[in-house]
Design an enzyme around this catalytic site. Structure first.
Site, PDB file in Angstrom:
ATOM      1  N   HIS A 184       0.835  -1.221   0.000  1.00 38.27           N
ATOM      2  CA  HIS A 184       0.000   0.000   0.000  1.00 38.27           C
ATOM      3  C   HIS A 184       0.863   1.262   0.000  1.00 38.27           C
ATOM      4  O   HIS A 184       0.438   2.298   0.518  1.00 38.27           O
ATOM      5  CB  HIS A 184      -0.943   0.047   1.210  1.00 38.27           C
ATOM      6  CG  HIS A 184      -1.680  -1.226   1.442  1.00 38.27           C
ATOM      7  ND1 HIS A 184      -2.913  -1.479   0.902  1.00 38.27           N
ATOM      8  CD2 HIS A 184      -1.342  -2.347   2.140  1.00 38.27           C
ATOM      9  CE1 HIS A 184      -3.323  -2.680   1.263  1.00 38.27           C
ATOM     10  NE2 HIS A 184      -2.379  -3.242   2.009  1.00 38.27           N
ATOM     11  N   SER A 305      15.667  20.689 -15.158  1.00 38.97           N
ATOM     12  CA  SER A 305      14.522  21.545 -15.442  1.00 38.97           C
ATOM     13  C   SER A 305      15.033  22.823 -16.085  1.00 38.97           C
ATOM     14  O   SER A 305      16.115  23.304 -15.761  1.00 38.97           O
ATOM     15  CB  SER A 305      13.806  21.865 -14.132  1.00 38.97           C
ATOM     16  OG  SER A 305      13.092  23.080 -14.247  1.00 38.97           O
ATOM     17  N   LYS A 311      16.883  20.692 -10.052  1.00 39.53           N
ATOM     18  CA  LYS A 311      16.135  19.461 -10.356  1.00 39.53           C
ATOM     19  C   LYS A 311      16.976  18.377 -11.000  1.00 39.53           C
ATOM     20  O   LYS A 311      17.841  18.631 -11.824  1.00 39.53           O
ATOM     21  CB  LYS A 311      14.961  19.774 -11.300  1.00 39.53           C
ATOM     22  CG  LYS A 311      13.829  20.552 -10.676  1.00 39.53           C
ATOM     23  CD  LYS A 311      13.094  19.802  -9.574  1.00 39.53           C
ATOM     24  CE  LYS A 311      12.240  18.696 -10.114  1.00 39.53           C
ATOM     25  NZ  LYS A 311      10.996  19.194 -10.699  1.00 39.53           N
ATOM     26  N   GLU A 318       9.743   7.993 -16.559  1.00 42.69           N
ATOM     27  CA  GLU A 318       8.403   8.564 -16.768  1.00 42.69           C
ATOM     28  C   GLU A 318       7.920   8.298 -18.192  1.00 42.69           C
ATOM     29  O   GLU A 318       6.745   8.001 -18.428  1.00 42.69           O
ATOM     30  CB  GLU A 318       8.417  10.070 -16.491  1.00 42.69           C
ATOM     31  CG  GLU A 318       8.604  10.389 -15.011  1.00 42.69           C
ATOM     32  CD  GLU A 318       8.804  11.879 -14.750  1.00 42.69           C
ATOM     33  OE1 GLU A 318       8.468  12.709 -15.616  1.00 42.69           O
ATOM     34  OE2 GLU A 318       9.324  12.213 -13.670  1.00 42.69           O
ATOM     35  N   GLN A 350      -6.020  -3.843 -42.913  1.00 42.28           N
ATOM     36  CA  GLN A 350      -4.811  -3.068 -43.218  1.00 42.28           C
ATOM     37  C   GLN A 350      -4.419  -2.193 -42.022  1.00 42.28           C
ATOM     38  O   GLN A 350      -3.256  -1.864 -41.830  1.00 42.28           O
ATOM     39  CB  GLN A 350      -5.086  -2.201 -44.447  1.00 42.28           C
ATOM     40  CG  GLN A 350      -3.988  -1.238 -44.806  1.00 42.28           C
ATOM     41  CD  GLN A 350      -4.252  -0.595 -46.157  1.00 42.28           C
ATOM     42  OE1 GLN A 350      -4.327  -1.289 -47.158  1.00 42.28           O
ATOM     43  NE2 GLN A 350      -4.430   0.705 -46.180  1.00 42.28           N
ATOM     44  N   LYS A 353      -1.462  -2.782 -39.062  1.00 39.63           N
ATOM     45  CA  LYS A 353      -0.013  -2.576 -39.041  1.00 39.63           C
ATOM     46  C   LYS A 353       0.471  -1.428 -38.141  1.00 39.63           C
ATOM     47  O   LYS A 353       1.419  -1.648 -37.380  1.00 39.63           O
ATOM     48  CB  LYS A 353       0.526  -2.454 -40.468  1.00 39.63           C
ATOM     49  CG  LYS A 353       0.714  -3.849 -41.069  1.00 39.63           C
ATOM     50  CD  LYS A 353       0.921  -3.826 -42.534  1.00 39.63           C
ATOM     51  CE  LYS A 353      -0.090  -4.574 -43.348  1.00 39.63           C
ATOM     52  NZ  LYS A 353      -1.446  -4.755 -42.889  1.00 39.63           N
TER      53      LYS A 353
HETATM   54  N1  ARG Z   1      -2.552  -3.456 -47.636  1.00 37.66           N
HETATM   55  C1  ARG Z   1      -3.362  -4.620 -47.516  1.00 37.66           C
HETATM   56  C2  ARG Z   1      -3.431  -5.082 -46.043  1.00 37.66           C
HETATM   57  O1  ARG Z   1      -2.563  -4.829 -45.327  1.00 37.66           O
HETATM   58  C3  ARG Z   1      -2.812  -5.720 -48.346  1.00 37.66           C
HETATM   59  C4  ARG Z   1      -3.805  -6.761 -48.712  1.00 37.66           C
HETATM   60  C5  ARG Z   1      -4.751  -6.196 -49.729  1.00 37.66           C
HETATM   61  N2  ARG Z   1      -5.720  -7.129 -50.091  1.00 37.66           N
HETATM   62  C6  ARG Z   1      -6.851  -6.775 -50.733  1.00 37.66           C
HETATM   63  N3  ARG Z   1      -7.688  -7.723 -51.001  1.00 37.66           N
HETATM   64  N4  ARG Z   1      -7.118  -5.543 -51.044  1.00 37.66           N
HETATM   65  O2  ARG Z   1      -4.358  -5.725 -45.615  1.00 37.66           O
END
Ligand code: ARG
Length: 486
Positions: A184, A305, A311, A318, A350, A353
């Site tokens: 705590h 700082s 400081k 952080e 897509q 990513k």
């Molecule tokens: N840029 C697309 C993705 O990352 C690639 C695959 C595209 N496929 C499609 N059927 N348009 O998903």
């Protein structure tokens, strides 16, 4: 040239991405799917849907996957070996150009797969079009992503192993340093500092196990699933899997291209790693304050700082704590992107990513920098000694002493509570209270009570498994060292 992607181009991308990708080149770029349409795709719609600036990070994996695919196509006589040789030589050249940061990218090429195929066509002509026989961008991108994740898992594992090496060293260095332990965020009981470091080592060891377990699921090839239903060409999926170092292939082509569960698992593993780092950061931030003063940061890892000259801040810790929130966001983004999608592929995917790349980069960088930060901390032993000695955190020792004299624990707790209150009222630390006074609270107290009332004896007297006693911590150390040797 619009912008550069590749090893040397990475910093360029970060700085100029938006600016350069927003510019237009005069060249006409060919999309892979346009032949059935009579009008060109709207420029704004293309700009909105293009993923080049994100997925260019996958150029190596994309080329690696294409080389394996083309090798298999020629072995299965789907394309001639002459054509395969030309394609592979072209792809290798393109990889070198990317590595050197020489590939100009245009968002109008839609994605990294198109960029590479168009570039190949510029180099070797129409034969470049054979690279896509028996393949779709759906299994292509799923393959690239798995190859990418495998690489990131290996980098993350290495980073965590390095962190554990530092923790092991720190634990060995502080086998007998005693520190106050907290529950705590209140002073609780003295513990060995090595015990504390080993606790984090255990957490990071589980993090390694987690990503290594995930690696088994990541290391299966989706290549050959094509769009989702498979291909009528005799593509040898086992062969491409072997060429790419995958342990196995998919069982179901629809599943192979449509799930992103491994990305979610990865982001979850990264989130757990960040959560561990964030708690560690919090301790470090507190411990380096004037109020605690348990640790000091070496100047190379402290920030100042702009207004308050005195400081010395722990900004790196952080930032790690702050970036934890971003990685949690990546996990939630992935879960949310996937939750409503009908089978099989949908373009929503897509969007997997940016969170995947961000979670991987942030987790790896955070582990690496935190490891370095830890190496740049100095333990303030004098301060630790002064706060542990005579502290009320020795009270549990008194209760356990009484239990040793056959007093029921509940009574022992009550008696000790009264002693604590006496200590506070009279301003007498527990080890300084006279035996006569001790005996006023319970007749069972004898002069050996004082043997328990040092931080050293408190730590030494622990007997249970995994506890803070020197023998127990030594066993924990040996176990971890043994695991390392395996
Ligand atoms: N840029 C697309 C993705 O990352 C690639 C695959 C595209 N496929 C499609 N059927 N348009 O998903």
């Amino acid at each position: 040239m619009l912008f550069i992607c590749g090893q040397q181009g990475k910093s360029v991308i970060n700085a100029f991405n938006e600016f350069r990708m927003g510019q237009k080149s005069d060249e006409k770029k060919e999309l892979l799917w346009q032949s059935r349409f009579s009008e060109p795709f709207d420029e704004d719609a293309l700009r909105f849907s293009s993923s080049v600036e994100v997925d260019c990070a996958l150029y190596k994996e994309d080329i690696q996957g294409s080389i394996a695919h083309v090798t298999m196509l020629s072995e299965e006589n789907i394309i001639s070996s002459d054509d395969a040789e030309k394609i592979i030589a072209g792809l290798k050249e393109i990889e070198k150009e990317f590595d050197a940061g020489q590939v100009p990218l245009d968002w109008r090429e839609e994605d990294i797969h198109t960029v590479i195929e168009n570039r190949l066509k510029e180099k070797i002509g129409a034969v470049a079009g054979k690279v896509h026989s028996g393949r779709s961008r759906n299994d292509q991108v799923a393959t690239d992503t798995r190859l990418y994740m495998r690489r990131q898992i290996d980098a993350l594992t290495l980073a965590l192993e390095n962190m554990n090496d530092t923790l092991l060293k720190k634990a060995e260095e502080h086998v007998d340093t005693i520190i106050l332990g907290y529950t705590h965020l209140q002073r609780a009981q003295p513990i060995l500092l090595s015990h504390y470091y080993m606790a984090y080592l255990e957490m990071f060891s589980r993090d390694i196990e987690r990503v290594q377990d995930l690696r088994k699921r990541v290391n299966r090839s989706p290549l050959g699933a094509a769009a989702f239903a498979g291909s009528s060409l005799p593509v040898n999926t086992r062969r491409t899997a072997a060429l790419l170092g995958f342990d196995d292939i998919f069982s179901n082509s629809i599943d192979a291209i449509s799930d992103r569960d491994i990305l979610i698992e990865f982001a979850s593993a990264c989130s757990i790693i960040m959560m561990h780092l964030s708690r560690f950061s919090e301790d470090l931030i507190l411990w380096t304050t004037e109020e605690f003063k348990f640790l000091e940061l070496k100047d190379a890892f402290a920030t100042g700082s702009s207004i308050m000259p005195q400081k010395k801040n722990a900004d790196i810790a952080e930032l790690v704590r702050g970036k934890t929130g971003r990685v949690y966001g990546d996990l939630i983004a992935l879960l949310t992107i996937m939750k409503g999608l009908p089978l099989s592929y949908n373009r929503d995917m897509q969007e997997d990513k940016p969170p995947l790349f961000d979670a991987a980069k942030t987790a790896i960088e955070s582990v690496n920098i935190f490891n370095k930060l830890l190496q740049n901390t100095v333990v303030n032993k004098a301060r630790l000694k002064s706060v542990t000695e005579n502290d009320l955190s020795l009270a549990t020792e008194i209760a356990e002493y009484l239990v040793g004299k056959d007093v029921p624990f509940r009574d022992a707790h009550r008696i000790t509570g009264k002693l604590v209150s006496f200590s506070l009222q009279t301003g007498t630390p527990l080890p300084k209270i006279s035996l006569e006074d001790y005996q006023k609270f319970s007749p069972v107290f004898e002069s050996d009570i004082y043997d328990s009332l040092t931080p050293e004896s408190s730590v030494r007297r622990k007997k249970s498994a995994g506890s803070t006693s020197p023998e127990s911590v030594q066993m924990q150390l040996e176990r971890q060292k043994g695991k390392k040797q395996k």
